[in-house]
Design a protein around this motif. Sequence first.
Motif, PDB file in Angstrom:
ATOM      1  N   GLU A   2       0.799  -1.358  -0.440  1.00 37.07           N
ATOM      2  CA  GLU A   2       0.269  -0.031  -0.465  1.00 37.07           C
ATOM      3  C   GLU A   2       1.014   1.747   0.206  1.00 37.07           C
ATOM      4  N   GLU A   4       1.707   5.840   0.110  1.00 35.00           N
ATOM      5  CA  GLU A   4       0.956   6.635  -0.076  1.00 35.00           C
ATOM      6  C   GLU A   4       1.129   8.088  -0.717  1.00 35.00           C
ATOM      7  N   ARG A 163      -3.166  14.482  -0.471  1.00 32.88           N
ATOM      8  CA  ARG A 163      -3.088  13.253  -0.519  1.00 32.88           C
ATOM      9  C   ARG A 163      -3.792  12.999  -1.865  1.00 32.88           C
ATOM     10  N   THR A 164      -4.745  13.323  -2.471  1.00 33.89           N
ATOM     11  CA  THR A 164      -5.497  12.758  -3.752  1.00 33.89           C
ATOM     12  C   THR A 164      -5.649  14.070  -5.261  1.00 33.89           C
ATOM     13  N   LEU A 202       5.084   8.399  -4.511  1.00 35.54           N
ATOM     14  CA  LEU A 202       4.481   7.482  -3.123  1.00 35.54           C
ATOM     15  C   LEU A 202       5.471   7.226  -2.619  1.00 35.54           C
ATOM     16  N   VAL A 205       2.675   2.845   2.706  1.00 29.71           N
ATOM     17  CA  VAL A 205       2.175   3.621   4.268  1.00 29.71           C
ATOM     18  C   VAL A 205       2.460   3.405   5.286  1.00 29.71           C
TER      19      VAL A 205
END
Length: 479
Positions: A2, A4, A163-164, A202, A205
């Motif tokens: 995963e 972030e 974050r997005t 990136l 996580v």
Amino acid sequence: MEFEVIIGLEVHAQLLTKSKIFCSCSTVFGAEPNTHTCPICLGMPGVLPVLNKKVVDLTLKVALAINCRIAHYSRFARKNYFYPDLPKGYQISQYELPLAEHGHIDILTNGKPRKIGITRIHMEEDAGKLLHDEGMGATSSSYVDLNRTGVPLIEIVSEPDIRTPEEAGEYLKNLRSILQYLEVCDGNMEEGSFRCDANISLRPVGQQKLGTRAELKNMNSFKNVQRALEYEIKRQTSILDEGASVIQETRLWDEAKGITLSMRGKEEAHDYRYFPEPDLVPLIIDDEWIEGIKESLPELPNEKKDRFVKDYQVPEYDAEVLTTSKSLADYFEECVELFPNPKVVSNWVMGELLRRLKGDDKEIDERPVSPGSLAKILKMIEDGIISGKIAKTVFGETYLTGGDPEEIVQKKGLVQVTDQGELLKIVESVLIKNAKEVEDYKKGKSKLFGFFVGQVMKETKGKANPKLVNEILKMKLNL
Ligand SMILES: [Zn+2]
């Protein structure tokens, strides 16, 4: 694994000054090439730049509006690089001592408030523009237009708090709206007066250390910024999933292909050999100057939104939509002034008006229906002169022709039928014509009531007063 996503945005906004940042040449767009130039912006040897005070005023406005700390002492620096559109061989910018730092912008994503940090705001000059002709091989040439050289820009750098891609879009919309409210920038992304570059990386996580980032350029709309970031997330995820590493580089967004392409290795700050600009004195800003700017600040989008909720008692969502641009907010307030029922005005602005504008790709500034016309339409509904349904027809007609709503209603004979006797006759004839349905209705098929209303409306071409029709129908059907 995963990952972030970490996004930081750099926005270049062109300031709305009449003259350039270090000379008195005009900033007007679209002039004949190289007509808005002088020895200073052409970078001739021996000339001296003089700072345009208006540039500082406008930058201070932005800094205060996005909660920055203003430096009482800042200075300009030379950013050295070679490019044919940069006549001096360096750009005058700010480096180690920018005008403002440590601000933030509040945004809403999926209904949740988020605070996005602003690292810094600095002032700088724009470069010229290269024009490449379409010829092939030996016949192809490039030209340079230096009208844009020295046009004032501010660069607003965000913290890597985003974050997005959706948050990035939200941040940009908010920032642009603030600049437009302040009237410091027209915010036109297609014409390049509001440009955005994005840094994206990136990391697994839970990891603290930032991953290697790519810088994305050439995105000329909010939608393209989001698309480019979405593409880049996929690209970097697949590299990291394979155990390989992302290369630090600048990548160009190709809108047609929907991909980002490697442009060049990313320069580090030290590649630019920054040093203090020896031709300009340090910029000293005292409290009086800051206070003066503070007093001149207009109401900003968030303040306006809160006021709309409080003063007009419209729902938070309505207030949010109505304050997305200053023009739309002004339009709403002008309407409410003339027709003091804010929720009804809001419904029509957010419904009929915005729906049509969006469909035609028009802006509210074009005002195909003036606030006065909309108020007239709403008044006619309130007075029972026209039904809500007819009102939409009238609105459509005004929108297309710019005609006066009252005249349209008179000319087209759209006045509502409120004559009881006349409506009674129409209702009776409808019930006779639909004897079978009347029977079914009386047997308990209650849904048919709407059918009868519809038939009466059809007979009267939508002009019957719906309330009266309901009453008469109920009476005739023995309810
Ligand atoms: Zn000049």
